[in-house]
Design a protein around this motif. Structure first.
Motif, PDB file in Angstrom:
ATOM      1  N   TYR A  62       0.818  -1.092   0.053  1.00  0.00           N
ATOM      2  CA  TYR A  62       0.008   0.173  -0.021  1.00  0.00           C
ATOM      3  C   TYR A  62       1.179   1.264  -0.096  1.00  0.00           C
ATOM      4  CZ  TYR A  62      -3.582   3.339   1.466  1.00  0.00           C
ATOM      5  OH  TYR A  62      -4.329   4.368   1.577  1.00  0.00           O
ATOM      6  N   TYR A  63       0.550   2.435  -0.925  1.00  0.00           N
ATOM      7  CA  TYR A  63       1.450   3.392  -1.067  1.00  0.00           C
ATOM      8  C   TYR A  63       0.515   4.548  -0.932  1.00  0.00           C
ATOM      9  CZ  TYR A  63       4.427  -0.022  -3.641  1.00  0.00           C
ATOM     10  OH  TYR A  63       5.289  -1.129  -3.869  1.00  0.00           O
ATOM     11  N   PRO A  64       0.533   5.108   0.149  1.00  0.00           N
ATOM     12  CA  PRO A  64      -0.314   6.449   0.258  1.00  0.00           C
ATOM     13  C   PRO A  64       0.738   7.568   0.195  1.00  0.00           C
ATOM     14  CG  PRO A  64       0.093   5.483   2.580  1.00  0.00           C
ATOM     15  CD  PRO A  64       0.633   4.563   1.353  1.00  0.00           C
ATOM     16  N   SER A  65       0.202   8.483  -0.144  1.00  0.00           N
ATOM     17  CA  SER A  65       1.009   9.982  -0.539  1.00  0.00           C
ATOM     18  C   SER A  65       0.161  11.041  -0.518  1.00  0.00           C
ATOM     19  CB  SER A  65       1.570   9.981  -1.937  1.00  0.00           C
ATOM     20  OG  SER A  65       2.398  11.064  -2.248  1.00  0.00           O
ATOM     21  N   PHE A  66       0.649  11.936   0.287  1.00  0.00           N
ATOM     22  CA  PHE A  66      -0.112  13.381   0.572  1.00  0.00           C
ATOM     23  C   PHE A  66       0.938  14.621  -0.132  1.00  0.00           C
ATOM     24  CE2 PHE A  66      -1.202  17.345   2.417  1.00  0.00           C
ATOM     25  CZ  PHE A  66      -2.662  17.174   2.739  1.00  0.00           C
ATOM     26  N   SER A  67       0.371  15.215  -1.196  1.00  0.00           N
ATOM     27  CA  SER A  67       1.105  16.108  -1.884  1.00  0.00           C
ATOM     28  C   SER A  67       0.543  17.561  -1.332  1.00  0.00           C
ATOM     29  CB  SER A  67       0.797  16.258  -3.384  1.00  0.00           C
ATOM     30  OG  SER A  67       1.121  14.832  -3.924  1.00  0.00           O
ATOM     31  N   PHE A  68       1.520  18.300  -0.800  1.00  0.00           N
ATOM     32  CA  PHE A  68       1.305  19.608  -0.317  1.00  0.00           C
ATOM     33  C   PHE A  68       1.541  20.666  -1.718  1.00  0.00           C
ATOM     34  CE2 PHE A  68       3.663  17.289   2.954  1.00  0.00           C
ATOM     35  CZ  PHE A  68       2.829  17.409   3.914  1.00  0.00           C
ATOM     36  N   SER A  69       2.148  20.376  -2.640  1.00  0.00           N
ATOM     37  CA  SER A  69       2.084  21.145  -3.557  1.00  0.00           C
ATOM     38  C   SER A  69       2.713  20.344  -4.817  1.00  0.00           C
ATOM     39  CB  SER A  69       3.267  22.439  -3.362  1.00  0.00           C
ATOM     40  OG  SER A  69       4.436  22.038  -3.300  1.00  0.00           O
ATOM     41  N   GLU A  70       3.133  21.124  -5.957  1.00  0.00           N
ATOM     42  CA  GLU A  70       3.617  20.522  -7.186  1.00  0.00           C
ATOM     43  C   GLU A  70       5.012  19.861  -6.888  1.00  0.00           C
ATOM     44  OE1 GLU A  70       3.492  23.113 -10.350  1.00  0.00           O
ATOM     45  OE2 GLU A  70       1.370  23.108 -10.595  1.00  0.00           O
ATOM     46  N   THR A  71       5.695  20.333  -5.985  1.00  0.00           N
ATOM     47  CA  THR A  71       7.139  19.834  -5.456  1.00  0.00           C
ATOM     48  C   THR A  71       7.043  19.092  -4.265  1.00  0.00           C
ATOM     49  OG1 THR A  71       7.563  22.032  -4.598  1.00  0.00           O
ATOM     50  CG2 THR A  71       7.951  21.820  -6.892  1.00  0.00           C
ATOM     51  N   TRP A  72       6.349  19.317  -3.253  1.00  0.00           N
ATOM     52  CA  TRP A  72       6.559  18.784  -1.712  1.00  0.00           C
ATOM     53  C   TRP A  72       5.207  17.781  -1.457  1.00  0.00           C
ATOM     54  CZ3 TRP A  72      10.459  19.444   1.498  1.00  0.00           C
ATOM     55  CH2 TRP A  72      11.231  20.457   1.336  1.00  0.00           C
ATOM     56  N   SER A  73       5.932  16.597  -1.022  1.00  0.00           N
ATOM     57  CA  SER A  73       4.679  15.328  -0.862  1.00  0.00           C
ATOM     58  C   SER A  73       5.239  14.711   0.489  1.00  0.00           C
ATOM     59  CB  SER A  73       4.505  14.615  -1.671  1.00  0.00           C
ATOM     60  OG  SER A  73       5.722  13.855  -2.307  1.00  0.00           O
ATOM     61  N   LEU A  74       4.345  14.167   1.157  1.00  0.00           N
ATOM     62  CA  LEU A  74       4.732  13.162   2.188  1.00  0.00           C
ATOM     63  C   LEU A  74       4.313  11.907   1.734  1.00  0.00           C
ATOM     64  CD1 LEU A  74       5.718  12.776   5.381  1.00  0.00           C
ATOM     65  CD2 LEU A  74       3.276  13.002   5.982  1.00  0.00           C
ATOM     66  N   ASN A  75       5.081  10.822   1.881  1.00  0.00           N
ATOM     67  CA  ASN A  75       5.031   9.340   1.361  1.00  0.00           C
ATOM     68  C   ASN A  75       5.229   8.258   2.305  1.00  0.00           C
ATOM     69  OD1 ASN A  75       4.950  10.026  -1.769  1.00  0.00           O
ATOM     70  ND2 ASN A  75       6.794  11.186  -0.847  1.00  0.00           N
ATOM     71  N   SER A  76       4.502   7.235   2.264  1.00  0.00           N
ATOM     72  CA  SER A  76       4.520   6.066   3.266  1.00  0.00           C
ATOM     73  C   SER A  76       4.390   4.922   2.306  1.00  0.00           C
ATOM     74  CB  SER A  76       3.615   6.184   4.131  1.00  0.00           C
ATOM     75  OG  SER A  76       3.633   4.964   5.320  1.00  0.00           O
ATOM     76  N   PHE A  77       4.881   3.717   3.020  1.00  0.00           N
ATOM     77  CA  PHE A  77       4.687   2.411   2.330  1.00  0.00           C
ATOM     78  C   PHE A  77       4.223   1.263   3.565  1.00  0.00           C
ATOM     79  CE2 PHE A  77       7.434  -1.388   0.883  1.00  0.00           C
ATOM     80  CZ  PHE A  77       6.325  -1.657   0.123  1.00  0.00           C
ATOM     81  N   VAL A  78       3.160   0.726   3.294  1.00  0.00           N
ATOM     82  CA  VAL A  78       2.889  -0.379   4.070  1.00  0.00           C
ATOM     83  C   VAL A  78       2.925  -1.790   3.449  1.00  0.00           C
ATOM     84  CG1 VAL A  78       1.038  -1.144   5.451  1.00  0.00           C
ATOM     85  CG2 VAL A  78       1.239   1.162   5.545  1.00  0.00           C
ATOM     86  N   VAL A  79       3.407  -2.700   3.930  1.00  0.00           N
ATOM     87  CA  VAL A  79       3.587  -4.243   3.497  1.00  0.00           C
ATOM     88  C   VAL A  79       3.424  -5.344   4.175  1.00  0.00           C
ATOM     89  CG1 VAL A  79       6.100  -4.112   3.428  1.00  0.00           C
ATOM     90  CG2 VAL A  79       5.070  -5.220   1.581  1.00  0.00           C
ATOM     91  N   THR A  80       3.145  -6.324   3.740  1.00  0.00           N
ATOM     92  CA  THR A  80       3.069  -7.584   4.546  1.00  0.00           C
ATOM     93  C   THR A  80       4.720  -8.139   4.544  1.00  0.00           C
ATOM     94  OG1 THR A  80       2.696  -8.650   2.356  1.00  0.00           O
ATOM     95  CG2 THR A  80       0.831  -8.114   3.957  1.00  0.00           C
ATOM     96  N   GLY A  81       4.765  -9.241   5.242  1.00  0.00           N
ATOM     97  CA  GLY A  81       6.181  -9.869   5.343  1.00  0.00           C
ATOM     98  C   GLY A  81       6.734  -9.613   6.859  1.00  0.00           C
ATOM     99  N   ASP A  82       7.558 -10.354   7.228  1.00  0.00           N
ATOM    100  CA  ASP A  82       8.317 -10.467   8.471  1.00  0.00           C
ATOM    101  C   ASP A  82       9.678  -9.877   8.646  1.00  0.00           C
ATOM    102  OD1 ASP A  82       9.116 -12.645   7.514  1.00  0.00           O
ATOM    103  OD2 ASP A  82       8.770 -13.833   9.343  1.00  0.00           O
TER     104      ASP A  82
END
Length: 207
Positions: free
Chosen positions: A55-75
Motif C-alpha cells: 500500500y502506497y499512500p501519498s499526500f501532496s502539499f504542492s507540485e514539488t512537496w509530498s509526504l509518502n509512506s509504504f505499508v507491506v506484508t512480510g516479517d
C-alpha cells in the motif's frame, strides 16, 4: 525511539511551514494498492500458498512537496509475503515515511526512505526495505545525474523499521548517464554493513 520522535517533529514542522505558506497547488491525497496471491512449490521444501499486500499512500502539499509512506506484508527486511496457515499470516508493517521535494533540477527525500531507486540493485537490498536518512539526486547536463545517500540501513526485522539509532551506516555516491537512446551506465561507491564497494553497470536497451 528518540530518533523516531525527532523525525516526526521535523516532519510536522515542515508540514506546518508548507501549509502556512500557501504553495501554488491545492493539497491532494493519492494512494495505490497492490495485492498478489501465489503458489510456491520448490523441490527443497514443502509447497505453500502466500499473499502479498503493498500500500502506497501519498499526500501532496504542492507540485514539488509530498509526504509518502509504504505499508507491506512480510516479517523481515527482504520478505514481503505472508503464508496462509502459517505463523506469518498476519504481518503488516509501515516500513517508510518520508518527505520528498522534486522539481526539474532533481529530488530530495528525507526520513525513512526507499532503498536504492526503489528496486533491487547489485547490493542485494530489497525493494521492500528502507533506509533511515536522506537522498539527493541532482540532474546534470547531457542526460546525467548525481545521487548521494547518507543514513542508516534498516534493521532486518520489519517491525523495527521505525526504531532509529542502532543500525548500520549506509553511504552511497553514484553517477549515472545516458549515451543516446539505447545505452546507459552507472558508477557508484557504497559503504554498507561496514563493507565498502565499487559498483559499475552498463546497459543496452533493445530497439
Amino acid at each position: 525511539m528518540r530518533g523516531l520522535a525527532v523525525l516526526f517533529c521535523v516532519v510536522l514542522i515542515v508540514m506546518a511551514f508548507l501549509t502556512n505558506n500557501a504553495l501554488a497547488s491545492s493539497p491532494s491525497f493519492a494512494h495505490k494498492l497492490d495485492v498478489q496471491v501465489r503458489y510456491d512449490n520448490r523441490s527443497n521444501r514443502p509447497s505453500r500458498e502466500q499473499y502479498r499486500l503493498r500500500y502506497y499512500p501519498s499526500f501532496s502539499f504542492s507540485e514539488t512537496w509530498s509526504l509518502n509512506s509504504f505499508v507491506v506484508t512480510g516479517d523481515d527486511f527482504s520478505s514481503s509475503h505472508n503464508t496462509f496457515g502459517g505463523d506469518t499470516v498476519d504481518h503488516l508493517y509501515a516500513r517508510r515515511l518520508y518527505l520528498r521535494h522534486q522539481d526539474n533540477s532533481g529530488k530530495t527525500e528525507f526520513g525513512i526512505i526507499p532503498t536504492y531507486k526503489g528496486r533491487v540493485s547489485s547490493t542485494g537490498l530489497s525493494k521492500d526495505g528502507w533506509i533511515a536518512g536522506i537522498r539527493h539526486v541532482r540532474s546534470l547536463k547531457n542526460n546525467s545525474a548525481l545521487e548521494v545517500v547518507l543514513g542508516q540501513l534498516g534493521d532486518p526485522q520489519a517491525s523495527e523499521a521505525f526504531n532509529i539509532g542502532d543500525e548500520d551506516e549506509y553511504i552511497e555516491i553514484e553517477y549515472s548517464a545516458r549515451m543516446g537512446e539505447r545505452h546507459s551506465y552507472e558508477v557508484s561507491v557504497e559503504r554498507i554493513l561496514q563493507g565498502s564497494f565499487l559498483r559499475t553497470e552498463y546497459r543496452v536497451s533493445p530497439k
